[in-house]
Design a protein around this motif. Structure first.
Motif, PDB file in Angstrom:
ATOM      1  N   GLU A  25       0.838  -1.197   0.000  1.00 31.80           N
ATOM      2  CA  GLU A  25       0.000   0.000   0.000  1.00 31.80           C
ATOM      3  C   GLU A  25       0.876   1.251   0.000  1.00 31.80           C
ATOM      4  O   GLU A  25       0.555   2.235  -0.657  1.00 31.80           O
ATOM      5  N   ARG A  26       1.985   1.186   0.711  1.00 33.01           N
ATOM      6  CA  ARG A  26       2.906   2.325   0.767  1.00 33.01           C
ATOM      7  C   ARG A  26       3.508   2.605  -0.608  1.00 33.01           C
ATOM      8  O   ARG A  26       3.638   3.761  -1.011  1.00 33.01           O
ATOM      9  N   GLU A  27       3.897   1.559  -1.332  1.00 34.61           N
ATOM     10  CA  GLU A  27       4.455   1.756  -2.679  1.00 34.61           C
ATOM     11  C   GLU A  27       3.428   2.385  -3.606  1.00 34.61           C
ATOM     12  O   GLU A  27       3.777   3.191  -4.466  1.00 34.61           O
ATOM     13  N   MET A  28       2.155   1.994  -3.444  1.00 27.83           N
ATOM     14  CA  MET A  28       1.107   2.565  -4.292  1.00 27.83           C
ATOM     15  C   MET A  28       0.977   4.063  -4.054  1.00 27.83           C
ATOM     16  O   MET A  28       0.715   4.821  -4.985  1.00 27.83           O
ATOM     17  N   VAL A  29       1.182   4.485  -2.814  1.00 29.55           N
ATOM     18  CA  VAL A  29       1.131   5.910  -2.504  1.00 29.55           C
ATOM     19  C   VAL A  29       2.265   6.645  -3.224  1.00 29.55           C
ATOM     20  O   VAL A  29       2.045   7.654  -3.893  1.00 29.55           O
ATOM     21  N   PHE A  30       3.480   6.127  -3.093  1.00 29.41           N
ATOM     22  CA  PHE A  30       4.644   6.840  -3.615  1.00 29.41           C
ATOM     23  C   PHE A  30       4.855   6.666  -5.117  1.00 29.41           C
ATOM     24  O   PHE A  30       5.219   7.609  -5.806  1.00 29.41           O
ATOM     25  N   SER A  31       4.627   5.467  -5.645  1.00 32.75           N
ATOM     26  CA  SER A  31       4.915   5.250  -7.070  1.00 32.75           C
ATOM     27  C   SER A  31       3.716   5.522  -7.978  1.00 32.75           C
ATOM     28  O   SER A  31       3.889   5.885  -9.135  1.00 32.75           O
ATOM     29  N   LEU A  32       2.491   5.325  -7.457  1.00 34.17           N
ATOM     30  CA  LEU A  32       1.306   5.512  -8.293  1.00 34.17           C
ATOM     31  C   LEU A  32       0.487   6.733  -7.891  1.00 34.17           C
ATOM     32  O   LEU A  32      -0.485   7.073  -8.560  1.00 34.17           O
ATOM     33  N   ASN A  33       0.859   7.360  -6.771  1.00 37.99           N
ATOM     34  CA  ASN A  33       0.119   8.490  -6.230  1.00 37.99           C
ATOM     35  C   ASN A  33      -1.337   8.115  -5.934  1.00 37.99           C
ATOM     36  O   ASN A  33      -2.254   8.884  -6.186  1.00 37.99           O
ATOM     37  N   ILE A  34      -1.512   6.914  -5.409  1.00 37.55           N
ATOM     38  CA  ILE A  34      -2.841   6.418  -5.038  1.00 37.55           C
ATOM     39  C   ILE A  34      -2.823   6.161  -3.536  1.00 37.55           C
ATOM     40  O   ILE A  34      -2.092   5.308  -3.052  1.00 37.55           O
ATOM     41  N   THR A  35      -3.629   6.921  -2.807  1.00 34.34           N
ATOM     42  CA  THR A  35      -3.586   6.833  -1.351  1.00 34.34           C
ATOM     43  C   THR A  35      -4.408   5.686  -0.773  1.00 34.34           C
ATOM     44  O   THR A  35      -4.257   5.356   0.383  1.00 34.34           O
ATOM     45  N   SER A  36      -5.268   5.101  -1.555  1.00 30.97           N
ATOM     46  CA  SER A  36      -6.071   3.984  -1.038  1.00 30.97           C
ATOM     47  C   SER A  36      -6.086   2.852  -2.058  1.00 30.97           C
ATOM     48  O   SER A  36      -7.136   2.448  -2.540  1.00 30.97           O
TER      49      SER A  36
END
Length: 112
Positions: A25-36
């Motif tokens: 989930e953390r990688e999705m925040v940083f690499s995809l700019n998706i917080t959820s």
């Protein structure tokens, strides 16, 4: 032809296919700019009738916890890949070549 951006669910689907060891989930925040990103994971599972593997992890400082999502086997990867190919082709006219598809699928064990 207009250059379309990938939808959130497509970005998450492609990211999990590209990382056979999983995406957090953390990688999705940083690499995809998706917080959820878990919402997109849950939506993909519901839409496609598949189940991703979830591993619960704790940060090094022990203060936070998060999931790492991964594809358990080749069948699940194939279902997801077919879905993404159809979505992307319909909207953009672009496709993933057969060679690229095989390279993606060969990352996952053939359990079924």
């Amino acid at each position: 032809m207009k250059n379309y951006k990938l939808h959130r669910i497509e970005r998450v689907g492609l990211a999990i296919l590209k990382k056979p060891k999983g995406i957090s989930e953390r990688e999705m925040v940083f690499s995809l700019n998706i917080t959820s990103g878990r919402n997109e994971i849950n939506e993909l599972e519901h839409l496609l009738g598949i189940q991703f593997t979830r591993e619960w992890h704790t940060t090094k400082d022990g203060l936070c916890q998060y999931y790492i999502y991964s594809i358990p086997e080749r069948y699940t990867a194939k279902v997801l890949l077919d879905f993404l190919i159809n979505k992307i082709e319909l909207r953009t006219g672009k496709t993933i070549t057969l060679n690229e598809q095989e390279l993606i699928l060969n990352q996952f064990p053939n359990i079924r």
